[in-house]
Design a protein around this motif. Structure first.
Motif: not given
Length: 269
Positions: A240-247
């Motif tokens: 389970x990998x959380x990603x912060x949007x670059x936008x």
């Protein structure tokens, strides 16, 4: 200014004349030298105080008017300063856009965000651009920071852009450091999740996620976001990998519609 002071200032000359006439009458009807001298002193003091009071009133209201004018000018200058700051920031954004357009091999059509899309269609924005046509339906949308989403509806010169935070959005991506391929989708909150990365693959916070190019919609190497958290469960196959949007989707004003070049087969038609 109250009614009394206003009346006194308007009729100052008449009141002063009346006061002197009254004193003259007193002088003529009395021969007592001490009384006359006393009346003279009182009259001088009284007239002096009256003149001083009138002078203070005049100074106060003159300063009030000047202060009002200064506040008006200060407000105008503040507004003009704000407009100049906005123009400078817009200049900087446009320069960044131009820099991207020189480095990007696809044609970029600048568009303006004018509102939110109807929620019954998708989570996203309404945009407007001079170059939008029906053929741009399905085209990727990006900005300086990275990938925004894709065009799902067009009605030239308007269009609706589905953003990455839409529940139905799916984007094929690649981890920059190890080149692993996965799929990014909405995490149900304010971020993204990276799916289908096996537990055996090393993923670290700070890993950058790009579009993989394994799609006819999204060109390769557009930044999508940065990994912020990883959770591994030995009973499950994938992490389970959380990603912060670059936008920053809450601060979008200008975007680009990516017009992909036709394939060789389409070019021959």
């Amino acid at each position: 200014m109250n009614i009394f002071s206003s009346f006194f200032i308007r009729n100052k000359e008449g009141l002063t004349l009346f006061f002197y006439l009254l004193l003259s009458f007193l002088f003529m009807t009395t021969s007592d030298r001490a009384l006359v001298e006393g009346l003279r002193r009182v009259s001088v003091q009284t007239i002096g105080r009256i003149e001083s009071t009138v002078s203070i009133f005049r100074s106060y209201f003159n300063l009030y008017e000047k202060n009002s004018e200064l506040r008006r000018q200060n407000t105008l200058l503040s507004f003009e300063n704000f407009q100049l700051q906005e123009a400078l920031l817009e200049n900087i954004r446009l320069k960044k856009f131009l820099k991207i357009s020189y480095q990007f091999k696809y044609k970029l059509i600048p568009a303006k965000v004018i509102g939110y899309s109807p929620h019954e269609i998708v989570t996203g924005f309404r945009i407007i651009a001079k170059g939008i046509t029906e053929k741009h339906k399905g085209a990727a949308v990006m900005t300086v920071g990275g990938l925004v989403g894709r065009v799902v509806e067009t009605s030239p010169p308007f269009a609706i852009c589905q953003i990455l935070l839409d529940p139905t959005s799916r984007v094929s991506v690649r981890i920059q450091r190890n080149r692993e391929v996965g799929v990014v989708s909405w995490d149900g909150e304010n971020g993204l999740q990276l799916n289908y990365i096996p537990n055996t693959i090393e993923v670290l916070p700070g890993d950058i996620i790009f579009t993989s190019g394994l799609s006819q919609i999204y060109p390769p190497n557009i930044k999508v976001g940065v990994v912020t958290a990883i959770e591994k469960n030995p009973n499950e196959m994938f992490q389970k990998i959380r990603v912060k949007p670059s936008v920053n989707f809450s601060a979008l004003e200008e975007v680009f519609i990516v017009e992909m070049e036709p394939s060789v087969d389409e070019a021959r038609k």
